[in-house]
Design an enzyme around this catalytic site. Structure first.
Site, PDB file in Angstrom:
ATOM      1  N   GLU A  94       0.875  -1.169   0.000  1.00  0.00           N
ATOM      2  CA  GLU A  94       0.000   0.000   0.000  1.00  0.00           C
ATOM      3  C   GLU A  94       0.909   1.215   0.000  1.00  0.00           C
ATOM      4  O   GLU A  94       1.736   1.366   0.893  1.00  0.00           O
ATOM      5  CB  GLU A  94      -0.890  -0.036   1.241  1.00  0.00           C
ATOM      6  CG  GLU A  94      -1.981   1.013   1.209  1.00  0.00           C
ATOM      7  CD  GLU A  94      -2.046   1.770   2.504  1.00  0.00           C
ATOM      8  OE1 GLU A  94      -2.267   1.160   3.555  1.00  0.00           O
ATOM      9  OE2 GLU A  94      -1.838   2.993   2.443  1.00  0.00           O
ATOM     10  N   CYS A 149      -2.206   8.078   4.847  1.00  0.00           N
ATOM     11  CA  CYS A 149      -2.297   7.648   3.451  1.00  0.00           C
ATOM     12  C   CYS A 149      -3.622   8.075   2.843  1.00  0.00           C
ATOM     13  O   CYS A 149      -3.763   8.128   1.629  1.00  0.00           O
ATOM     14  CB  CYS A 149      -2.113   6.145   3.341  1.00  0.00           C
ATOM     15  SG  CYS A 149      -3.090   5.231   4.527  1.00  0.00           S
TER      16      CYS A 149
HETATM   17  P1  NAP Z   1       9.535   4.088   3.033  1.00  0.00           P
HETATM   18  O1  NAP Z   1      10.699   4.933   2.752  1.00  0.00           O
HETATM   19  O2  NAP Z   1       8.854   3.492   1.869  1.00  0.00           O
HETATM   20  O3  NAP Z   1      10.026   2.935   4.038  1.00  0.00           O
HETATM   21  C1  NAP Z   1       9.139   1.946   4.524  1.00  0.00           C
HETATM   22  C2  NAP Z   1       9.934   0.693   4.852  1.00  0.00           C
HETATM   23  O4  NAP Z   1      10.401   0.113   3.643  1.00  0.00           O
HETATM   24  C3  NAP Z   1      11.175   0.945   5.704  1.00  0.00           C
HETATM   25  O5  NAP Z   1      11.338  -0.144   6.568  1.00  0.00           O
HETATM   26  C4  NAP Z   1      12.288   0.985   4.690  1.00  0.00           C
HETATM   27  O6  NAP Z   1      13.516   0.551   5.213  1.00  0.00           O
HETATM   28  C5  NAP Z   1      11.823  -0.017   3.668  1.00  0.00           C
HETATM   29  N1  NAP Z   1      12.330   0.281   2.337  1.00  0.00           N
HETATM   30  C6  NAP Z   1      12.268   1.469   1.696  1.00  0.00           C
HETATM   31  N2  NAP Z   1      12.823   1.362   0.481  1.00  0.00           N
HETATM   32  C7  NAP Z   1      13.236   0.081   0.361  1.00  0.00           C
HETATM   33  C8  NAP Z   1      13.890  -0.637  -0.672  1.00  0.00           C
HETATM   34  N3  NAP Z   1      14.237  -0.055  -1.812  1.00  0.00           N
HETATM   35  N4  NAP Z   1      14.171  -1.945  -0.454  1.00  0.00           N
HETATM   36  C9  NAP Z   1      13.838  -2.539   0.715  1.00  0.00           C
HETATM   37  N5  NAP Z   1      13.236  -1.901   1.721  1.00  0.00           N
HETATM   38  C10 NAP Z   1      12.933  -0.608   1.551  1.00  0.00           C
HETATM   39  O7  NAP Z   1       8.415   4.854   3.842  1.00  0.00           O
HETATM   40  P2  NAP Z   1       8.497   5.795   5.121  1.00  0.00           P
HETATM   41  O8  NAP Z   1       9.854   5.751   5.728  1.00  0.00           O
HETATM   42  O9  NAP Z   1       7.379   5.433   5.956  1.00  0.00           O
HETATM   43  O10 NAP Z   1       8.196   7.241   4.593  1.00  0.00           O
HETATM   44  C11 NAP Z   1       8.801   7.800   3.466  1.00  0.00           C
HETATM   45  C12 NAP Z   1       7.719   8.327   2.545  1.00  0.00           C
HETATM   46  O11 NAP Z   1       6.752   7.306   2.298  1.00  0.00           O
HETATM   47  C13 NAP Z   1       6.871   9.444   3.079  1.00  0.00           C
HETATM   48  O12 NAP Z   1       7.484  10.680   2.946  1.00  0.00           O
HETATM   49  C14 NAP Z   1       5.610   9.316   2.290  1.00  0.00           C
HETATM   50  O13 NAP Z   1       5.743   9.968   1.058  1.00  0.00           O
HETATM   51  C15 NAP Z   1       5.476   7.853   2.065  1.00  0.00           C
HETATM   52  N6  NAP Z   1       4.509   7.164   2.946  1.00  0.00           N
HETATM   53  C16 NAP Z   1       3.303   6.858   2.447  1.00  0.00           C
HETATM   54  C17 NAP Z   1       2.389   6.198   3.240  1.00  0.00           C
HETATM   55  C18 NAP Z   1       1.067   5.829   2.695  1.00  0.00           C
HETATM   56  O14 NAP Z   1       0.346   5.115   3.369  1.00  0.00           O
HETATM   57  N7  NAP Z   1       0.703   6.282   1.513  1.00  0.00           N
HETATM   58  C19 NAP Z   1       2.701   5.839   4.544  1.00  0.00           C
HETATM   59  C20 NAP Z   1       3.948   6.155   5.030  1.00  0.00           C
HETATM   60  C21 NAP Z   1       4.843   6.807   4.204  1.00  0.00           C
HETATM   61  P3  NAP Z   1      14.673   1.571   5.643  1.00  0.00           P
HETATM   62  O15 NAP Z   1      14.027   2.803   6.140  1.00  0.00           O
HETATM   63  O16 NAP Z   1      15.387   0.792   6.681  1.00  0.00           O
HETATM   64  O17 NAP Z   1      15.478   1.807   4.433  1.00  0.00           O
END
Ligand code: NAP
Length: 531
Positions: free
Chosen positions: A266, A303
């Site tokens: 998601e 989200c």
């Molecule tokens: P994220 O960067 O996507 O990270 C979520 C999880 O996935 C973390 O455990 C991260 O690990 C891991 N991850 C990220 N990229 C990866 C990859 N290439 N390979 C393997 N694992 C990976 O999300 P976030 O830290 O929650 O927030 C960043 C951005 O996500 C926000 O600014 C927002 O735009 C978006 N977000 C959207 C929602 C939604 O529901 N739409 C919710 C939360 C966040 P590491 O951090 O250890 O690298």
């Protein structure tokens, strides 16, 4: 107070094989925590998945009642963590105790509701088409199907829901309810909260006699941990909540495995809201207030945050936008979860502002101070410009609203047609404009998983009928939901049995219906035995 170890939790044991560490950071002060958390190593990741596969050899035959007992116990142990859990999560996320108290109730409620659903038993979706030996030109065989657990599941915790979409959140609850061991990749934004959950879960495992590999927690602040986890050959499925970039990377890695596995990710959503002209005339003030409250709830870090608002141009529309801008500017800027969220929001808003077609009405900048924070922001563009520029559909994960003002109904239709997949869409309209709103409603239905009428998309009920999903890029699996009880289907695999003797069939499919569950027999819902 619990003394935290900073270790990984692998099949009931703490583990600290790695040398690289990270700490959590208090978003209100930007100060690091004192506990060093260890990034999981390749060996630890292997140990966790191997233990899960070993556990699955036992749990795949556990009765629904036994699984339900574990879910209830897990909920009880989470509650027993008491205020320490709330305070720890508040320190790591800045979400505030009232919000976290509610989220804890939702999290334990999900586990308990799944326990009830398991005890009722019909969740296996038994479907029976009995044989027709006299059918012409060929006899029809007896075919019976039901769902079975899929195997070890990896769950990636979300940053913005440290309880409900995290270690024991919705993905984990549904994977467990289905009968699967879970390996959680904790979010690096709240590792202490994750460790407290691991302690509670391990107590529930011990109390209910489940195998230790039923649960592992891998800590990590590097993409390597997640990447290695998805590539493990014994893993069967992935649940993820987070960014489009992260979710897509995980989906691509899973697809490139020698044996690809499903990824239920998601991801980003901008949750379009359409305000029809008569609604503006009838209730501009309450609409502006309600929308501002929804857009700034949790500092916009939902989200389902209503990120984009479509309107037909008129003097009333322009007045509404000004009133909305003033309300957003007057609201205090909230605390953001962490530095990455703040910098991600800053970049996303800057990219939108860089388009010559976009005007900023208020905000658009990081708020200086002790906390991670971004000003409540309102921007505006035209329907034609929106339709022509896919970059305007970027997610601004925070308190940001982009108005899309269309000069005509045709321009509005074209703009809505250009929308990518989203979790939700909302229409505000008066009863007098049902006919004119209906075509837009029909159009938006193609774009989203949940359509709202005269409401606000933040706030997602955990019920059977819920659909928290949608076409890409909202998710990678538009036919499934990550909230609500049909979410269990993601982690179960249907198997059909053809012409099996009754005693070889699982109980759910036997003629006598010994579990007294609902089944579809020759197309009709029934609890009857088959004579
Ligand atoms: P994220 O960067 O996507 O990270 C979520 C999880 O996935 C973390 O455990 C991260 O690990 C891991 N991850 C990220 N990229 C990866 C990859 N290439 N390979 C393997 N694992 C990976 O999300 P976030 O830290 O929650 O927030 C960043 C951005 O996500 C926000 O600014 C927002 O735009 C978006 N977000 C959207 C929602 C939604 O529901 N739409 C919710 C939360 C966040 P590491 O951090 O250890 O690298």
């Amino acid at each position: 107070m619990t003394t935290l170890t900073g270790n990984n939790f692998i099949a009931g044991e703490t583990s600290q094989l790695g040398t690289t560490t990270f700490t959590s950071v208090n978003p209100r002060t930007k100060q690091p925590g004192t506990v060093e958390f260890h990034n999981a190593t390749a060996e630890e990741i292997h140990n966790a998945v191997a233990a899960a596969a070993e556990a699955f050899a036992q749990t795949r035959t556990y009765s629904a009642a036994r699984l339900a007992d574990f879910l209830d116990k897990a909920a009880e142990e989470i509650m027993a963590l008491g205020d320490e859990l709330l305070q720890t999560a508040d320190m790591e996320t800045g979400l505030g105790l009232p919000r976290l108290t509610g989220e804890r109730g939702r999290t334990t409620g999900q586990l308990q509701s799944y326990a009830q659903i398991l005890r009722e038993g019909s969740y296996v979706e038994a479907i029976i088409d009995t044989a027709q030996p006299d059918r012409q030109p060929a006899p029809r065989p007896d075919i019976r199907r039901m769902r079975f657990p899929i195997g070890p599941v990896a769950v990636f915790s979300a940053s913005n829901f440290p309880f409900a979409f995290a270690v024991a959140g919705g993905d984990t609850a549904s994977a467990w309810a289905a009968g699967n061991p879970v390996i959680v990749k904790g979010h690096p934004g709240h590792p202490a909260t994750s460790e407290l959950f691991a302690l509670a879960i391990n107590r529930a495992i011990a109390a209910t006699g489940f195998p230790a590999g039923w649960f592992s927690l891998l800590q990590g602040a590097t993409v390597e941990v997640g990447q290695l986890l998805i590539q493990h050959p014994l893993l069967e499925a992935v649940g993820f909540t987070g960014s489009l970039r992260g979710g897509r990377a995980i989906y691509d890695t899973a697809a490139q495995r020698k044996r690809p596995i499903p990824v239920y990710a998601e991801m980003g959503s901008i949750n379009p809201v359409l305000i029809m002209p008569n609604a503006v005339t009838a209730r501009a003030e309450t609409l502006a207030e309600g929308l501002a409250a929804s857009a700034t709830l949790g500092a916009g870090q939902y989200c389902t945050n209503p990120g984009i608002v479509f309107m037909l141009d008129s003097a009333e529309t322009q007045n509404f936008i000004i009133a909305y801008r003033d309300k957003m500017a007057a609201r205090p800027a909230g605390v953001l979860l962490n530095e990455q969220i703040e910098s991600g929001l800053e970049h996303a808003v800057a990219a939108t502002q860089a388009r010559s077609t976009v005007h900023t009405l208020t905000g658009g900048f990081v708020v200086d101070g002790d906390a991670f924070s971004f000003a409540n922001t309102v921007m505006k563009t035209s329907g034609a410009d929106f339709a022509a520029d896919a970059a305007l559909q970027i997610e601004h994960f925070g308190p940001v609203t982009l108005f899309v003002v269309a000069a005509s109904p045709d321009e509005l239709t074209t703009a809505l047609q250009a929308l990518h997949g989203n979790l939700t869409a909302t229409i505000h309209a008066e009863a007098s404009e049902l006919d004119s709103a209906k075509p837009y409603f029909d159009l938006l239905r193609e774009k989203v998983g949940r359509l709202l009428w005269n409401g606000y998309p933040t706030g997602v009920e955990v019920v059977y009928a819920q659909m928290h999903g949608g076409p890409y890029p909202a998710t990678t699996a538009p036919a499934t939901t990550s909230v609500g009880f049909t979410g269990i289907q993601r982690f179960m695999r249907p198997v059909a049995f053809q012409n099996l003797p009754d005693q070889l069939l699982p109980e759910a499919l036997r003629n006598a219906n010994p579990l007294h569950i609902w089944r579809i027999i020759n197309g009709v819902n029934s609890k009857d035995a088959i004579q």
